[in-house]
Design an enzyme around this catalytic site. Sequence first.
Site, PDB file in Angstrom:
ATOM      1  N   LYS A  52       0.821  -1.219   0.000  1.00 43.67           N
ATOM      2  CA  LYS A  52       0.000   0.000   0.000  1.00 43.67           C
ATOM      3  C   LYS A  52       0.857   1.273   0.000  1.00 43.67           C
ATOM      4  O   LYS A  52       2.080   1.215   0.219  1.00 43.67           O
ATOM      5  CB  LYS A  52      -0.926  -0.047   1.215  1.00 43.67           C
ATOM      6  CG  LYS A  52      -1.951  -1.194   1.150  1.00 43.67           C
ATOM      7  CD  LYS A  52      -2.998  -1.066   2.258  1.00 43.67           C
ATOM      8  CE  LYS A  52      -3.979  -2.219   2.212  1.00 43.67           C
ATOM      9  NZ  LYS A  52      -5.082  -2.019   3.192  1.00 43.67           N
TER      10      LYS A  52
ATOM     11  N   TYR B 256     -12.473  -2.264  -4.009  1.00 48.06           N
ATOM     12  CA  TYR B 256     -12.983  -2.437  -2.636  1.00 48.06           C
ATOM     13  C   TYR B 256     -14.514  -2.362  -2.571  1.00 48.06           C
ATOM     14  O   TYR B 256     -15.066  -2.058  -1.508  1.00 48.06           O
ATOM     15  CB  TYR B 256     -12.361  -1.392  -1.720  1.00 48.06           C
ATOM     16  CG  TYR B 256     -10.944  -1.714  -1.271  1.00 48.06           C
ATOM     17  CD1 TYR B 256     -10.676  -2.851  -0.510  1.00 48.06           C
ATOM     18  CD2 TYR B 256      -9.877  -0.878  -1.586  1.00 48.06           C
ATOM     19  CE1 TYR B 256      -9.386  -3.146  -0.084  1.00 48.06           C
ATOM     20  CE2 TYR B 256      -8.580  -1.171  -1.153  1.00 48.06           C
ATOM     21  CZ  TYR B 256      -8.350  -2.307  -0.400  1.00 48.06           C
ATOM     22  OH  TYR B 256      -7.079  -2.597   0.042  1.00 48.06           O
TER      23      TYR B 256
ATOM     24  N   ASN C  13      -2.219   0.154   6.703  1.00 50.76           N
ATOM     25  CA  ASN C  13      -1.718  -1.122   7.232  1.00 50.76           C
ATOM     26  C   ASN C  13      -0.763  -1.867   6.297  1.00 50.76           C
ATOM     27  O   ASN C  13      -0.645  -3.073   6.365  1.00 50.76           O
ATOM     28  CB  ASN C  13      -2.889  -1.999   7.698  1.00 50.76           C
ATOM     29  CG  ASN C  13      -3.748  -2.492   6.567  1.00 50.76           C
ATOM     30  OD1 ASN C  13      -3.641  -2.009   5.442  1.00 50.76           O
ATOM     31  ND2 ASN C  13      -4.601  -3.459   6.844  1.00 50.76           N
TER      32      ASN C  13
ATOM     33  N   HIS D  95      -2.125  -5.587   1.615  1.00 50.20           N
ATOM     34  CA  HIS D  95      -3.408  -6.297   1.481  1.00 50.20           C
ATOM     35  C   HIS D  95      -3.145  -7.692   0.949  1.00 50.20           C
ATOM     36  O   HIS D  95      -2.239  -7.888   0.138  1.00 50.20           O
ATOM     37  CB  HIS D  95      -4.318  -5.552   0.491  1.00 50.20           C
ATOM     38  CG  HIS D  95      -5.476  -6.376  -0.001  1.00 50.20           C
ATOM     39  ND1 HIS D  95      -6.640  -6.504   0.708  1.00 50.20           N
ATOM     40  CD2 HIS D  95      -5.615  -7.163  -1.099  1.00 50.20           C
ATOM     41  CE1 HIS D  95      -7.458  -7.321   0.052  1.00 50.20           C
ATOM     42  NE2 HIS D  95      -6.859  -7.732  -1.053  1.00 50.20           N
TER      43      HIS D  95
ATOM     44  N   GLU E 273      -9.453 -10.648  -7.638  1.00 50.98           N
ATOM     45  CA  GLU E 273      -8.487  -9.564  -7.436  1.00 50.98           C
ATOM     46  C   GLU E 273      -7.325  -9.643  -8.420  1.00 50.98           C
ATOM     47  O   GLU E 273      -6.876  -8.620  -8.942  1.00 50.98           O
ATOM     48  CB  GLU E 273      -8.009  -9.588  -5.989  1.00 50.98           C
ATOM     49  CG  GLU E 273      -9.130  -9.223  -5.019  1.00 50.98           C
ATOM     50  CD  GLU E 273      -8.752  -9.326  -3.552  1.00 50.98           C
ATOM     51  OE1 GLU E 273      -9.626  -9.049  -2.709  1.00 50.98           O
ATOM     52  OE2 GLU E 273      -7.594  -9.672  -3.232  1.00 50.98           O
TER      53      GLU E 273
HETATM   54  P1  CMP Z   1      -7.520  -4.569   3.364  1.00 49.80           P
HETATM   55  O1  CMP Z   1      -7.119  -5.969   3.534  1.00 49.80           O
HETATM   56  O2  CMP Z   1      -6.860  -3.804   2.275  1.00 49.80           O
HETATM   57  O3  CMP Z   1      -9.099  -4.508   3.134  1.00 49.80           O
HETATM   58  C1  CMP Z   1      -9.879  -3.361   3.468  1.00 49.80           C
HETATM   59  C2  CMP Z   1      -9.127  -2.364   4.290  1.00 49.80           C
HETATM   60  O4  CMP Z   1      -9.920  -1.447   5.013  1.00 49.80           O
HETATM   61  C3  CMP Z   1      -8.329  -3.093   5.358  1.00 49.80           C
HETATM   62  O5  CMP Z   1      -7.258  -3.781   4.753  1.00 49.80           O
HETATM   63  C4  CMP Z   1      -7.970  -1.942   6.302  1.00 49.80           C
HETATM   64  O6  CMP Z   1      -6.770  -1.288   5.913  1.00 49.80           O
HETATM   65  C5  CMP Z   1      -9.130  -0.965   6.110  1.00 49.80           C
HETATM   66  N1  CMP Z   1      -9.958  -0.854   7.311  1.00 49.80           N
HETATM   67  C6  CMP Z   1     -10.156   0.265   8.043  1.00 49.80           C
HETATM   68  N2  CMP Z   1     -10.974   0.025   9.074  1.00 49.80           N
HETATM   69  C7  CMP Z   1     -11.320  -1.278   9.018  1.00 49.80           C
HETATM   70  C8  CMP Z   1     -12.118  -2.138   9.817  1.00 49.80           C
HETATM   71  N3  CMP Z   1     -12.775  -1.694  10.897  1.00 49.80           N
HETATM   72  N4  CMP Z   1     -12.222  -3.445   9.451  1.00 49.80           N
HETATM   73  C9  CMP Z   1     -11.585  -3.921   8.356  1.00 49.80           C
HETATM   74  N5  CMP Z   1     -10.820  -3.155   7.562  1.00 49.80           N
HETATM   75  C10 CMP Z   1     -10.664  -1.853   7.883  1.00 49.80           C
END
Ligand code: CMP
Length: 142
Positions: free
Chosen positions: A10, A50, A113, A116, A127
């Site tokens: 990311k 998403y 974070n 992904h 994906e």
């Molecule tokens: P990712 O695996 O990219 O999928 C969706 C993203 O939303 C997740 O990682 C997080 O970075 C972000 N996100 C933010 N808040 C939440 C939450 N409460 N639960 C899950 N994903 C979240």
Amino acid sequence: AIERTFSIIKPDAVANNNIGAIYNRFETAGLKIIASKMVHLSKEQAEGFYAEHSERPFFGALVAFMTSGPIMVQTLEGENAVLAHREILGATNPAEAAEGTIRADFAKSIDENAAHGSDSVASAEREVAYFFSAEELCVRTR
Ligand code: CMP
């Protein structure tokens, strides 16, 4: 079974110069990179990727973050790749991620974070196809 999974490094991890360190984690775990590129997502591309989260309260922030800078997208291949990749990623929230995982080491918040990973073989198929044509997926025989 040999599976394919989809990975994103990311904008935070790209900005922090952690592409190589994260690729090293993949390869050390036995996951082969069979396709890779850098892209800067448009709002429409991020919203489409998403779409399953479109009703969640964090959707706007997620799309804003994912379009804030370039990302690396990868297809990874290996034994039990979907789960193997999720294990080395660690929990979505880095505060809950196990020691030594990618998110524990490179992420600072649940919103930013670092990476992904697909959550199932079915998601991985969708994906991978969202970013890569069949010709871009390289057959790795050695
Ligand atoms: P990712 O695996 O990219 O999928 C969706 C993203 O939303 C997740 O990682 C997080 O970075 C972000 N996100 C933010 N808040 C939440 C939450 N409460 N639960 C899950 N994903 C979240």
